[in-house]
Motif scaffolding. Structure first.
Motif, short mmCIF file in Angstrom:
data_model
loop_
_atom_site.label_atom_id
_atom_site.label_comp_id
_atom_site.label_asym_id
_atom_site.label_seq_id
_atom_site.Cartn_x
_atom_site.Cartn_y
_atom_site.Cartn_z
N ASP A 47 0.82 -1.21 0.00
CA ASP A 47 0.00 0.00 0.00
C ASP A 47 0.86 1.26 0.00
N ALA A 50 2.11 1.66 -3.48
CA ALA A 50 1.00 2.06 -4.36
C ALA A 50 0.70 3.55 -4.22
N LYS A 51 0.78 4.06 -3.02
CA LYS A 51 0.52 5.49 -2.77
C LYS A 51 1.56 6.36 -3.50
N LYS A 53 3.40 5.44 -6.13
CA LYS A 53 3.21 5.27 -7.57
C LYS A 53 2.01 6.08 -8.07
N ALA A 54 0.94 6.14 -7.27
CA ALA A 54 -0.24 6.92 -7.64
C ALA A 54 0.08 8.40 -7.74
N ALA A 55 1.09 8.85 -7.01
CA ALA A 55 1.53 10.24 -7.06
C ALA A 55 2.48 10.50 -8.24
N GLY A 56 2.76 9.45 -9.02
CA GLY A 56 3.63 9.60 -10.18
C GLY A 56 5.10 9.62 -9.87
N THR A 83 4.61 -5.96 -4.84
CA THR A 83 4.50 -4.51 -4.86
C THR A 83 4.83 -4.03 -6.27
N ASP A 84 4.63 -2.78 -6.50
CA ASP A 84 4.98 -2.17 -7.78
C ASP A 84 6.24 -1.31 -7.61
#
Length: 188
Positions: A47, A50-51, A53-56, A83-84
């Protein structure tokens, strides 16, 4: 080193190093394109990544600091598969070597506490080919200049950086960029 990582390092003289959920939130608003993750556990690291990555931004996990992960190759597999994350940081050369085989961005972290540790850097880099190295503590410009002349990869330095002058001194000594948990430094 992949072009995306090299550009991110060169474009961000300061890498935000998040060591708590509170600092993670602030790191997402700074200009750093890379976030070093210095906290978490096996339950929440997906998580956290992911947070970011979501912010670029690029997410690099300090695998040695994630609670529940052992210093074994299976921990790198976990980060890669669950994870990513874009990469890992470790003080363990075997983990960095294995992560490179999995096409993760790699940061081999060294603590330079004496001349033996300093000479160990060159020896380790003969066997392990990280994308970058990170040298701690940062506030040793003469030593950093020597390290930068010995290695053929970009050098990040971190630890004890608290003021703009510290960042300037480390960049002047040859560091490609600095990493810091100091939120003030992130927003210079």
């Amino acid at each position: 080193m992949k072009k995306e990582y090299r550009e991110a390092i060169e474009d961000s003289p300061v890498i935000a190093a998040a060591n708590s959920f509170e600092s993670l939130e602030k790191s997402l608003t700074c200009e750093s394109r890379i976030i070093f993750i210095l906290f978490g556990d096996i339950c929440n690291i997906p998580d956290i990544v992911a947070k970011i990555k979501a912010a670029g931004k690029l997410a690099v996990v300090h695998i040695d600091l994630i609670t529940g992960l052992a210093p074994k190759e299976i921990a790198v597999d976990f980060i890669k598969q669950r994870t990513d994350a874009d990469g890992i940081i470790s003080t363990k050369p075997a983990l960095v070597k294995y992560a490179a085989k999995l096409s993760l961005f790699t940061v081999l972290r060294f603590f330079v506490i004496d001349s033996l540790a300093l000479s160990n850097i060159e020896k380790q880099l003969q066997n392990v080919k990280p994308d970058v190295i990170e040298v701690l503590p940062a506030l040793m410009p003469r030593v950093l200049t020597r390290i930068c002349s010995l290695v053929h990869v970009p050098v990040i330095t971190g630890g004890l950086i608290a003021e703009k002058e510290d960042v300037i001194a480390m960049l002047s000594a040859g560091a490609t960029c600095v990493s810091s948990t100091s939120e003030t430094i992130w927003f210079l």
